[in-house]
Design a protein around this motif. Structure first.
Motif, PDB file in Angstrom:
ATOM      1  N   PRO A 146       0.822  -1.219   0.000  1.00  0.00           N
ATOM      2  CA  PRO A 146       0.000   0.000   0.000  1.00  0.00           C
ATOM      3  C   PRO A 146       0.851   1.262   0.000  1.00  0.00           C
ATOM      4  O   PRO A 146       1.899   1.332   0.652  1.00  0.00           O
TER       5      PRO A 146
ATOM      6  N   GLY B   4      -3.360   3.176   0.157  1.00  0.00           N
ATOM      7  CA  GLY B   4      -4.157   2.304  -0.690  1.00  0.00           C
ATOM      8  C   GLY B   4      -3.479   1.809  -1.935  1.00  0.00           C
ATOM      9  O   GLY B   4      -2.248   1.771  -2.029  1.00  0.00           O
ATOM     10  N   TYR B   5      -4.327   1.447  -2.906  1.00  0.00           N
ATOM     11  CA  TYR B   5      -3.890   0.764  -4.117  1.00  0.00           C
ATOM     12  C   TYR B   5      -3.728   1.691  -5.311  1.00  0.00           C
ATOM     13  O   TYR B   5      -2.820   1.507  -6.129  1.00  0.00           O
TER      14      TYR B   5
ATOM     15  N   ASP C 127      -6.657   0.987   1.092  1.00  0.00           N
ATOM     16  CA  ASP C 127      -6.109  -0.309   1.458  1.00  0.00           C
ATOM     17  C   ASP C 127      -7.229  -1.256   1.889  1.00  0.00           C
ATOM     18  O   ASP C 127      -8.209  -0.855   2.510  1.00  0.00           O
TER      19      ASP C 127
END
Length: 293
Positions: A175, A191-192, A226
């Motif tokens: 992440p 996150g992604y 994430d």
């Protein structure tokens, strides 16, 4: 009767593009239209050919997938030239967002009789790209890495290459801590990916931003936070319908200018072709491109 210049990149799916153009060209000429074909050596050369044709008052056709479509459409953005497409790529996401037909007869009808529509484009600015213009989206994160893998795949094509690229990217992804600035307002998360979308589609028919509109003067900013890896795989499947936006891990905001930064070197892409690392700024150019649809 319209006069057309078709730009084909023979180094990227050239045989498929040439076959698609051959069928449409016959129909255009039978209707009395004039068509000339230019073969580019690269995407920068394709942009140069497109600008020259546009300056001569010709309708410029991008023959191929989203890479050459984005390059040529971006080159014509703001010029007043008329843009058309002969979809012949593995994704064709911008053509899909416009609702263009996929058969030669339908494509020819649009090119001969379609009404020009003003759509937005995206200006991309970073240390590598100074004011490059694209059409569909700018994305930074695991999807950009997946696209890198897909573009380099020699064994798979179409959606299969994207799925394989995504699996490879996700398996090694850690992440990222993002900072997203949308019209001066900051959003921070781990996150992604983040996607600044003009078109609702990317990555070969995935509806990353199902409510995005090509002519509203705004970019839909999709932020995927994430999540456990198994949940992320489920979310990926929902991209086919756009259902992912209802997940609590997904946030969508809208804005005109988006700055994307991260706590490490993160790849970003645009229209399947631009490949660089963050930071990057995406700014909408309202109604900058006239396209036949």
């Amino acid at each position: 009767m319209r006069q057309f210049t078709a730009v084909v990149n023979p180094t990227a799916g050239g045989a498929t593009s040439a076959a698609a153009l051959h069928k449409v060209a016959r129909l255009l000429r039978e209707a009395g239209a004039e068509l000339e074909t230019e073969y580019s050596r690269s995407l920068p050369h394709a942009r140069e050919l497109a600008r020259r044709a546009g300056e001569r008052g010709r309708v410029v056709l991008a023959v191929g997938g989203d890479g050459i479509t984005g390059s040529i459409g971006g080159a014509l953005s703001g010029t007043g030239a008329l843009f058309g497409m002969v979809p012949a790529g593995r994704g064709n996401d911008f053509a899909r967002a416009l609702g263009l037909p996929g058969d030669p007869d339908g494509v020819a009808r649009v090119l001969l009789h379609g009404t020009p529509r003003a759509v937005d484009t995206i200006e991309v600015t970073s240390s590598v790209h100074a004011g490059t213009v694209v059409l569909g989206s700018v994305y930074a994160g695991v999807d950009a890495l997946a696209n890198l893998h897909a573009n380099r795949s020699r064994m798979l094509r179409g959606s299969a290459s994207y799925y394989a690229g995504a699996l490879r990217a996700i398996s090694t992804w850690r992440p990222v801590r993002y900072r997203i600035t949308v019209d001066g307002r900051d959003h921070a998360y781990s996150g992604y990916t983040v996607v600044a979308a003009n078109s609702s589609y990317y990555g070969s028919a995935r509806r990353i931003a199902p409510e995005a509109r090509l002519d509203d003067g705004l970019l839909d900013v999709v932020m995927i936070r994430d999540a456990p890896r198994r949940l992320f795989f489920a979310l990926m499947k929902e991209l086919d319908t756009g259902a992912h936006i209802h997940r609590p891990q997904v946030q969508v905001v809208r804005g005109r200018e988006i700055r994307i930064e991260a706590d490490r070197d993160v790849p970003y892409g645009a229209d399947g072709e631009i490949e660089a690392v963050l930071p990057v700024t995406a700014r909408v150019l309202p109604g900058a491109l006239r396209v036949l649809c």
